[in-house]
Write a protein that holds these residues in place. Structure first.
Motif, PDB file in Angstrom:
ATOM      1  N   GLY A 137       0.564  -1.415  -0.094  1.00 17.72           N
ATOM      2  CA  GLY A 137      -0.114  -0.064  -0.314  1.00 17.72           C
ATOM      3  C   GLY A 137       1.096   1.072   0.106  1.00 17.72           C
ATOM      4  N   LEU A 140       2.387   2.079  -3.705  1.00 17.92           N
ATOM      5  CA  LEU A 140       1.268   2.594  -4.395  1.00 17.92           C
ATOM      6  C   LEU A 140       1.390   3.574  -3.965  1.00 17.92           C
ATOM      7  CD1 LEU A 140      -1.622  -0.042  -4.421  1.00 17.92           C
ATOM      8  CD2 LEU A 140       0.347   0.749  -6.105  1.00 17.92           C
ATOM      9  N   ARG A 270      -6.772   7.566  -7.631  1.00 14.87           N
ATOM     10  CA  ARG A 270      -7.018   6.573  -7.412  1.00 14.87           C
ATOM     11  C   ARG A 270      -5.642   5.286  -7.323  1.00 14.87           C
ATOM     12  NH1 ARG A 270     -10.995   5.892 -12.526  1.00 14.87           N
ATOM     13  NH2 ARG A 270     -12.355   8.081 -11.855  1.00 14.87           N
ATOM     14  N   ILE A 271      -5.005   5.779  -7.281  1.00 14.82           N
ATOM     15  CA  ILE A 271      -3.228   4.381  -7.251  1.00 14.82           C
ATOM     16  C   ILE A 271      -3.183   4.857  -5.835  1.00 14.82           C
ATOM     17  CG2 ILE A 271      -1.638   3.417  -7.796  1.00 14.82           C
ATOM     18  CD1 ILE A 271      -1.510   3.891 -10.366  1.00 14.82           C
ATOM     19  N   ALA A 274      -6.080   3.726  -3.801  1.00 16.29           N
ATOM     20  CA  ALA A 274      -6.080   2.447  -2.940  1.00 16.29           C
ATOM     21  C   ALA A 274      -5.041   1.668  -2.010  1.00 16.29           C
ATOM     22  CB  ALA A 274      -5.418   1.168  -4.663  1.00 16.29           C
ATOM     23  N   GLY A 275      -3.748   2.336  -2.333  1.00 14.72           N
ATOM     24  CA  GLY A 275      -2.760   2.406  -1.780  1.00 14.72           C
ATOM     25  C   GLY A 275      -3.376   2.021  -0.009  1.00 14.72           C
ATOM     26  N   VAL A 277      -6.389   2.089   0.931  1.00 15.62           N
ATOM     27  CA  VAL A 277      -7.325   0.941   1.541  1.00 15.62           C
ATOM     28  C   VAL A 277      -6.585  -0.262   2.023  1.00 15.62           C
ATOM     29  CG1 VAL A 277      -8.775  -0.626   0.737  1.00 15.62           C
ATOM     30  CG2 VAL A 277      -8.892   2.073   0.466  1.00 15.62           C
ATOM     31  N   ALA A 278      -4.947  -0.449   0.969  1.00 10.85           N
ATOM     32  CA  ALA A 278      -4.530  -1.210   1.008  1.00 10.85           C
ATOM     33  C   ALA A 278      -3.899  -1.524   2.710  1.00 10.85           C
ATOM     34  CB  ALA A 278      -3.609  -1.888   0.608  1.00 10.85           C
TER      35      ALA A 278
END
Length: 292
Positions: A137, A140, A270-271, A274-275, A277-278
């Motif tokens: 994450g 990212l 967005r990436i 996403a990181g 969230v990870a």
């Protein structure tokens, strides 16, 4: 009733810690508009020492012996000195507040490895999975960021913060766990005040603009961060395994980035989201495994 309140406080403590710790990166960006990083930190620590001295005079806790004082000083230099210094220098070198928390966010990777070897804590396969997801994450979130020039020095300073907060957390747990937090913190802050004062004298001009914004952010950092969040961190260290406490730091970059977006307009793609969230998933896995 008291037990229910205690249980609620224990459950809320990690979330409160993450929010408070994240505000430190935001407030640091504000104070650095009016002072150099080491000079601001020297002033902050003098204020914290004064506040802690009042607490110690009122509470009159048991004072540590010479060895305990030495251990407290070392822990203070690691947890407060190099960590805060590296973070402030990173932001001063154009690292956005929302990103200055990212490299220290790798702390659980180092902590889990060192805790396994140094403290004898067993790191389960589920915890390792969570730690690796958290690392992914952070990668990212760091994608496509400049890593050279002035930003390169900023990222280097963040790396120093990562190593120091990791070692400081482990050192605090191993050598300072039985020291009264009030006396121990006063020793730590005195050592750090001397450290920053001498460093500022060596490397900076010492010019400070005493604006209302600077004073408010300075008080927030001294009272809420240095007393509130650090005290809460040490309380969590005493109650939890080092790996579980360190996993909370995975959430700090995400919370900081949201704050930075709202206050400074630092945008997230967005990436990066996403990181984050990870990272949140990693915290869940590490803490769930620690309770099993």
């Amino acid at each position: 009733m008291n037990r229910d309140v205690a249980k609620l406080a224990a459950r809320a403590a990690p979330a409160i810690f993450v929010v408070l710790w994240s505000t430190g990166f935001i407030a640091t960006k504000y104070v650095l508009r009016d002072a150099e990083p080491l000079s601001y930190l020297a002033i902050r620590m003098v204020l914290v020492v004064a506040l802690m001295a009042v607490i110690v005079l009122v509470a009159r806790p048991r004072w540590p012996d010479r060895i305990g004082i030495a251990h407290s000083a070392v822990a203070g230099i690691l947890v407060h000195g190099f960590y805060l210094g590296g973070t402030a220098i990173a932001i001063a070198h154009s690292i956005p507040a929302g990103l200055s928390a990212l490299i220290p966010g790798l702390q659980p990777i180092l902590t889990s490895t060192l805790a396994n070897r140094w403290l004898g804590e067993r790191v389960t396969p589920l915890q390792w999975a969570g730690l690796l997801i958290g690392l992914a994450g952070v990668v990212l979130i760091l994608h496509d960021r400049p890593m050279s020039g002035e930003a390169g020095w900023g990222w280097f300073a963040s790396g120093v913060s990562l190593v120091s907060i990791t070692l400081g957390t482990l050192y605090q747990r191993r050598y300072c766990g039985k020291i009264d937090w009030r006396a121990g913190n006063l020793v730590q802050y005195i050592a750090v005040a001397i450290f920053f004062g001498f460093s500022a004298w060596l490397f900076e001009t010492g010019v400070v603009h005493w604006t209302g914004e600077f004073i408010f952010a300075l008080i927030w950092l001294a009272v809420v961060l240095s007393l509130g969040s650090i005290g809460l961190l040490y309380w969590l260290i005493r109650r939890s395994a080092a790996t579980s406490v360190a996993s909370l730091f995975y959430l700090v970059p995400a919370v900081t980035a949201v704050m930075a977006y709202l206050l400074f307009g630092e945008r997230l793609d967005r990436i990066a989201i996403a990181g984050m969230v990870a990272c949140a998933a990693a915290v869940f896995l590490v803490n769930k495994s620690a309770r099993v």
